[in-house]
Design a protein around this motif. Structure first.
Motif, PDB file in Angstrom:
ATOM      1  N   ARG A 134       0.782  -1.056   0.119  1.00 34.54           N
ATOM      2  CA  ARG A 134      -0.135  -0.423  -0.237  1.00 34.54           C
ATOM      3  C   ARG A 134       0.895   1.235   0.321  1.00 34.54           C
ATOM      4  N   LEU A 177      -1.664   6.286  -6.164  1.00 34.84           N
ATOM      5  CA  LEU A 177      -3.012   5.616  -5.832  1.00 34.84           C
ATOM      6  C   LEU A 177      -3.548   6.274  -7.016  1.00 34.84           C
ATOM      7  N   PRO A 178      -4.875   4.858  -7.915  1.00 34.42           N
ATOM      8  CA  PRO A 178      -5.402   4.869  -8.722  1.00 34.42           C
ATOM      9  C   PRO A 178      -6.447   5.642  -8.145  1.00 34.42           C
ATOM     10  N   ARG A 181      -9.410   4.032  -5.936  1.00 27.45           N
ATOM     11  CA  ARG A 181      -8.846   3.868  -4.706  1.00 27.45           C
ATOM     12  C   ARG A 181      -8.892   5.165  -3.552  1.00 27.45           C
ATOM     13  N   ALA A 187      -8.322  -1.672  -0.708  1.00 31.27           N
ATOM     14  CA  ALA A 187      -7.236  -1.770  -1.414  1.00 31.27           C
ATOM     15  C   ALA A 187      -7.474  -3.277  -1.520  1.00 31.27           C
ATOM     16  N   SER A 190      -3.929  -5.165  -7.281  1.00 34.78           N
ATOM     17  CA  SER A 190      -3.390  -4.324  -8.370  1.00 34.78           C
ATOM     18  C   SER A 190      -3.385  -2.706  -7.940  1.00 34.78           C
ATOM     19  N   ASP A 191      -3.894  -2.466  -6.822  1.00 37.63           N
ATOM     20  CA  ASP A 191      -3.402  -1.026  -6.255  1.00 37.63           C
ATOM     21  C   ASP A 191      -1.776  -1.044  -6.469  1.00 37.63           C
ATOM     22  N   ASP A 192      -0.953  -2.316  -5.490  1.00 34.04           N
ATOM     23  CA  ASP A 192       0.441  -2.198  -5.463  1.00 34.04           C
ATOM     24  C   ASP A 192       1.522  -1.946  -7.286  1.00 34.04           C
ATOM     25  N   TYR A 194      -0.215  -1.008  -9.686  1.00 37.99           N
ATOM     26  CA  TYR A 194      -0.856   0.828 -10.288  1.00 37.99           C
ATOM     27  C   TYR A 194       0.415   1.045  -9.962  1.00 37.99           C
ATOM     28  N   PRO A 253      -9.776  -0.048 -13.937  1.00 27.18           N
ATOM     29  CA  PRO A 253      -9.068  -0.475 -13.412  1.00 27.18           C
ATOM     30  C   PRO A 253      -9.055  -2.509 -13.768  1.00 27.18           C
ATOM     31  N   ARG A 256      -6.068  -2.900 -15.688  1.00 29.48           N
ATOM     32  CA  ARG A 256      -4.836  -2.934 -15.240  1.00 29.48           C
ATOM     33  C   ARG A 256      -4.978  -4.627 -14.886  1.00 29.48           C
TER      34      ARG A 256
END
Length: 300
Positions: A134, A177-178, A181, A187, A190-192, A194, A253, A256
């Protein structure tokens, strides 16, 4: 006269300050018991009295220890010294990716690919263990003496034992951060990925993908998602690396990467198949020889 050396737990001799953050400082230190350099992350006195901060600090230590991967900064120990909580970490002599970009500018494509591959290896292990980092960003990617990298600072990581009161908050550095998010979506792994895409963009260009200082303007820019194409800024970079980074950063998203393994698989250009001309010619020669032999037999 020399000031008395501060020693944590009768073992860790504190030296200079390596860095400072919002809730803790990182100190250079010496492990007297094992005779080796270490880094000690030490909560500020005021932060040590805040229950949420102490829980986050404990989560950081457990999350990094659970992952236990060659590309994650190792956790050696934790403790409390005169009311201040601390984590003892592997001491890396190298700089962060942020330091290198500030000093050297854009990196070669192969170097960026190698960095992304190392981080993705670590993220794959973390996600498989139920841990989301994160806060992937250049400052949290540290170089080893051998040129590889390790990810550091699981301070806002989410794992199975993250307190429910902290689970749905939007943690991390906004520029990585997207938009969905930032808007409050829970969370995901996929956020990591991004965030790592943003890191890759910045490593190739030595410029912030979203440089806005005002948080509202930054959120608007991320939501718009309009960036100069990498292919225009770095025409020398191969399409596979460009496509991987831009897909990781996709505004939608659904475009991604879902897993670190998926993103790693797309990093390298497709391998050209070897020409089989020689084999084809050899086969043709054999056929021709058979035909000639048959013709001679018939002539007899």
């Amino acid at each position: 006269m020399h000031a008395q050396q501060e020693v944590l737990g009768g073992r860790y001799e504190l030296r200079g300050v390596l860095g400072r953050g919002g809730m803790a400082e990182v100190r250079d230190a010496w492990d007297r018991q094992l005779g080796r350099p270490v880094a000690v992350k030490l909560l500020y006195p005021g932060a040590s009295t805040q229950p949420d901060t102490r829980r986050r600090f404990a989560t950081e230590a457990r999350a990094a220890a659970v992952v236990n991967h060659p590309h994650v900064v190792a956790v050696h120990d934790t403790g409390v010294h005169e009311g201040r909580h601390y984590i003892v970490l592997e001491r890396l002599p190298g700089q962060s990716l942020a330091d290198v970009l500030a000093r050297s500018g854009p990196l070669p494509a192969d170097h960026v690919r190698a960095i992304l591959r190392d981080v993705l290896s670590a993220l794959q292990a973390a996600h498989s263990s139920g841990v989301l980092h994160r806060d992937i960003k250049p400052a949290n990617i540290l170089f080893t003496p051998f040129g590889g990298v390790k990810i550091a600072d699981f301070g806002v990581a989410k794992s199975a034992d993250t307190p429910q009161t902290l689970t749905n908050r939007v943690f991390g550095t906004m520029a990585y951060l997207p938009a969905d998010r930032i808007a409050g979506r829970p969370a995901t792994a996929s956020d990591d990925l991004y965030a790592l895409g943003v890191v890759g963009y910045e490593a190739l260009t030595a410029r912030r993908a979203y440089p806005q200082e005002n948080l509202a303007a930054l959120a608007d820019a991320i939501n718009a998602g309009r960036l100069p194409p990498l292919s225009a800024l770095r025409p020398d970079v191969d399409p596979a690396l460009v496509t991987t980074i831009e897909r990781a950063m996709a505004r939608d998203p659904r475009w991604r990467f879902a897993t670190a393994q998926q993103m790693r698989a797309s990093l390298d250009p497709p391998v050209a198949r070897p020409q089989r001309t020689g084999v084809v010619l050899s086969a043709a020669a054999v056929v021709l020889a058979v035909v000639l032999v048959a013709a001679l037999v018939l002539a007899l």
